[in-house]
Design a protein around this motif. Structure first.
Motif, short mmCIF file in Angstrom:
data_model
loop_
_atom_site.label_atom_id
_atom_site.label_comp_id
_atom_site.label_asym_id
_atom_site.label_seq_id
_atom_site.Cartn_x
_atom_site.Cartn_y
_atom_site.Cartn_z
N UNK A 172 1.31 -23.42 9.94
CA UNK A 172 1.11 -23.16 11.36
C UNK A 172 0.09 -22.03 11.48
N UNK A 173 -0.78 -22.16 12.45
CA UNK A 173 -1.81 -21.14 12.62
C UNK A 173 -1.23 -19.84 13.15
N UNK A 174 -1.76 -18.74 12.60
CA UNK A 174 -1.41 -17.40 13.06
C UNK A 174 -2.65 -16.80 13.70
N UNK A 175 -2.45 -16.00 14.71
CA UNK A 175 -3.57 -15.31 15.37
C UNK A 175 -3.68 -13.92 14.76
N UNK A 176 -4.88 -13.60 14.31
CA UNK A 176 -5.11 -12.26 13.76
C UNK A 176 -6.25 -11.60 14.52
N UNK A 177 -6.27 -10.30 14.49
CA UNK A 177 -7.30 -9.53 15.18
C UNK A 177 -7.74 -8.37 14.28
N UNK A 178 -9.02 -8.10 14.30
CA UNK A 178 -9.57 -7.00 13.50
C UNK A 178 -9.07 -5.67 14.03
N UNK A 179 -8.56 -4.85 13.11
CA UNK A 179 -8.04 -3.54 13.49
C UNK A 179 -8.97 -2.40 13.09
N UNK A 225 -14.15 -9.24 1.32
CA UNK A 225 -14.02 -7.89 1.88
C UNK A 225 -13.05 -7.86 3.06
N UNK A 226 -12.39 -8.98 3.34
CA UNK A 226 -11.45 -9.05 4.45
C UNK A 226 -10.02 -8.94 3.93
N UNK A 227 -9.18 -8.24 4.69
CA UNK A 227 -7.79 -8.02 4.31
C UNK A 227 -6.88 -8.28 5.51
N UNK A 228 -5.70 -8.85 5.24
CA UNK A 228 -4.68 -9.00 6.26
C UNK A 228 -3.59 -7.98 5.95
N UNK A 229 -3.18 -7.22 6.96
CA UNK A 229 -2.17 -6.17 6.80
C UNK A 229 -0.96 -6.54 7.64
N UNK A 269 -14.41 -2.61 3.83
CA UNK A 269 -13.44 -3.69 4.02
C UNK A 269 -13.07 -3.81 5.49
N UNK A 270 -12.81 -5.05 5.92
CA UNK A 270 -12.37 -5.33 7.28
C UNK A 270 -10.87 -5.59 7.25
N UNK A 271 -10.10 -4.88 8.07
CA UNK A 271 -8.66 -5.02 8.08
C UNK A 271 -8.20 -5.70 9.37
N UNK A 272 -7.36 -6.72 9.21
CA UNK A 272 -6.86 -7.53 10.31
C UNK A 272 -5.33 -7.43 10.35
N UNK A 273 -4.77 -7.65 11.53
CA UNK A 273 -3.31 -7.71 11.65
C UNK A 273 -2.94 -8.94 12.45
N UNK A 274 -1.68 -9.36 12.30
CA UNK A 274 -1.18 -10.53 13.02
C UNK A 274 -0.88 -10.10 14.44
N UNK A 279 0.87 -1.16 0.00
CA UNK A 279 0.00 0.00 0.00
C UNK A 279 0.91 1.22 0.00
N UNK A 280 0.83 2.03 -1.04
CA UNK A 280 1.75 3.16 -1.20
C UNK A 280 1.69 4.18 -0.05
N UNK A 281 0.50 4.65 0.34
CA UNK A 281 0.53 5.69 1.38
C UNK A 281 1.13 5.23 2.71
N UNK A 282 0.80 4.00 3.13
CA UNK A 282 1.24 3.55 4.46
C UNK A 282 2.56 2.78 4.42
N UNK A 283 2.87 2.14 3.29
CA UNK A 283 4.06 1.30 3.21
C UNK A 283 3.81 -0.12 3.69
N UNK A 284 2.65 -0.38 4.27
CA UNK A 284 2.31 -1.72 4.74
C UNK A 284 1.93 -2.62 3.57
N UNK A 285 1.89 -3.91 3.83
CA UNK A 285 1.52 -4.90 2.81
C UNK A 285 0.14 -5.44 3.12
N UNK A 286 -0.70 -5.55 2.09
CA UNK A 286 -2.09 -5.94 2.25
C UNK A 286 -2.39 -7.14 1.36
N UNK A 287 -3.10 -8.14 1.91
CA UNK A 287 -3.48 -9.33 1.15
C UNK A 287 -4.94 -9.62 1.36
#
Length: 137
Positions: A117-124, A89-93, A130-135, A65-73
């Motif tokens: 392996x399972x990763x834990x994510x939480x809605x941010x 409509x869900x995204x992992x950042x 769109x719903x954005x989640x992070x690890x 993502x250009x403005x933030x520099x984060x990666x979105x999937x």
């Protein structure tokens, strides 16, 4: 954190003061409408839902993502459904630091998470439908 729709903000806003002067009072019926956001509104979403567990196959290719520099999937909570961004409509950042660490640990390969392996994510946040989640650790 206070909402911009709360009474103090409306009555003390510099714009409100400039436009209305010292007599800056909104009619009570207008204040009631502004303050009464629906319960299911994203404005009221405090993201207190439980963390979720996912595996790499539930994500799609990360793009920067250009403005933030984060990666979105794209993200799918159902392993049998597509995680392509056009299908969900869900995204992992992830942050650039997280991406580097995942690449170093061979968890990520060519912008895809390659692990079972399972990763834990939480809605941010919720934005643009769109719903954005992070690890989470």
């Amino acid at each position: 954190m206070s909402s911009p729709f709360q009474k103090g903000f409306i009555e003390k806003s510099p714009i409100d003061k400039k436009l209305v002067g010292k007599q800056n009072r909104l009619p009570e019926e207008l204040k009631a409408k502004i303050l009464a956001a629906p319960e299911d509104s994203p404005l009221n979403d405090n993201h207190t839902e439980d963390p979720k567990k996912i595996i790499g196959e539930q994500t799609y290719e990360f793009e920067q993502d250009e403005p933030s520099g984060n990666y979105v999937a794209g993200l799918s909570f159902d392993i049998d459904k597509s995680s392509q961004p056009s299908d969900t409509d869900d995204r992992l950042v992830i942050t650039p630091k997280q991406k580097k660490k995942m690449e170093k640990n061979k968890v990520m390969n060519k912008n895809f998470i390659d692990q079972y392996e399972k990763m834990t994510i939480k809605k941010d946040s919720v934005s643009g439908g769109k719903n954005f989640y992070s690890i989470k650790k």
